[in-house]
Structure formats: structure tokens, C-alpha cells
Design a protein around this motif. Structure first.
Motif, PDB file in Angstrom:
ATOM      1  N   SER A   1       1.279   5.398   0.092  1.00  0.00           N
ATOM      2  CA  SER A   1       0.652   6.665   0.471  1.00  0.00           C
ATOM      3  C   SER A   1       1.735   7.604   0.985  1.00  0.00           C
ATOM      4  N   SER A   2       1.385   8.872   1.103  1.00  0.00           N
ATOM      5  CA  SER A   2       2.313   9.854   1.667  1.00  0.00           C
ATOM      6  C   SER A   2       2.288   9.715   3.177  1.00  0.00           C
TER       7      SER A   2
ATOM      8  N   SER B   1       0.847  -1.191   0.000  1.00  0.00           N
ATOM      9  CA  SER B   1       0.000   0.000   0.000  1.00  0.00           C
ATOM     10  C   SER B   1       0.880   1.236   0.000  1.00  0.00           C
TER      11      SER B   1
END
Length: 174
Positions: free
Chosen positions: A39-40, A37
Motif C-alpha cells: 500500500s502507499s 501487503s
């Protein structure tokens, strides 16, 4: 300690039938049942994390603000934790095991981080494939350490610094 990591990475590559570079690290994660996964992360120093929660597939979180090569190394590093280390329990709503990759882990000052880094290097830059690709390089490129390192880094989809360390650790350059 790092020998165990190298052997386990080699076993995973053999089980997956990997015979060429670059190693498809996300495919290996899927084979191990892990979900990647991206994401930032609020803390830009954190590259990734591994979360294991009973009854759910492990999740490898990757900071998508980092370069593609760094993300690949982070995934490989977290796979190292997955196959080599039980993780540390963190209590949220329920017990969860988490491994974080950040500036401290990058310096590899603790045994598990050293081992996960060794696993990642062995997974992404298997010694036999590095030797084979090195042999395929033209003589002028092979004789220039910087060009050699950059070309191998491109082939293996890793950073030049990661490839440089790998070449040193394999005794191929000084």
C-alpha cells in the motif's frame, strides 16, 4: 554479526530449494508464514514494516510507490528482521511488535538494521549464484565494472547500487 545473517539467509535459500536468480522473495515470505501487503505509505520515506502480533501471521507492509526492486529488497530486509530479531513492542490496542524500514534504517546505523540489510543482500544475491552468473557474462561485460554491475542487477532483479555494494562486499570488485 553479518555472518549470522548470511548463514541464516543461506539456510532459508537451501530449505526453499532456490538454485537460480532472481530469488522469489514473496515465495520465501509465504514459506515463513508471512503475509506481504502493499500500500502507499503516508510517509514516503518508509519503505516497509514488519508487524508481528501473537496468534496472527506476521505482516510485511511494503510501500507500493517504490520501485519493484526496492520493494523486493524491503521484503527481504523485513524477512531478515523476522528470522533474526524479536522486534520492538508498540502499543496500539494491544501489544504488537514492529520493525520499520526508513531512511535511517537504510543507512544501517544500528546493529539490527545492519544485520537485516546483510540478510537481504545475502538472500537476494547469494554469493554462489553471483559468482556463477558473473562467470557466465561475456569477457567485455565482465571487464567493464559498470556494465557488469548493471547486467548482474538485471539478472538478480535488484538495483545497480545494491549489486555494486554486494560485489564489493564479496570482494569481486574494488
Amino acid at each position: 554479526m553479518t555472518r549470522r545473517a548470511e548463514l541464516r539467509a543461506a539456510r532459508l535459500l537451501a530449505e526453499a530449494g532456490v538454485t537460480s536468480a532472481p530469488v522469489e522473495v514473496e515465495h520465501l515470505a509465504a514459506l515463513l508464514g508471512a503475509v506481504v501487503s502493499r500500500s502507499s505509505f503516508k510517509d514516503g520515506d518508509v519503505s516497509g514494516m514488519l508487524v508481528r502480533q501473537g496468534g496472527h501471521p506476521p505482516v510485511i507492509g511494503v510501500n507500493d510507490t517504490h520501485s519493484a526492486n526496492r520493494q523486493r529488497f524491503t521484503i527481504a530486509h523485513e524477512l531478515g528482521h523476522l528470522v533474526l530479531h524479536p522486534g520492538r513492542e508498540v502499543v496500539l490496542d494491544r501489544p504488537v511488535r514492529v520493525n520499520l524500514r526508513d531512511k535511517t534504517s537504510s543507512m544501517a546505523s544500528d546493529r539490527e538494521e545492519i544485520e537485516a540489510n546483510s540478510f537481504a543482500a545475502s538472500l537476494l544475491m547469494p554469493a554462489d549464484l553471483v559468482r556463477a552468473e558473473l562467470g557466465q557474462l561475456s569477457a567485455p561485460v565482465r571487464q567493464d565494472p559498470d556494465l557488469c554491475t548493471e547486467e548482474l542487477a538485471r539478472i538478480f532483479a535488484v538495483s545497480p547500487s545494491a549489486m555494486g555494494f554486494r560485489l564489493i562486499n564479496l570482494g569481486m570488485v574494488s
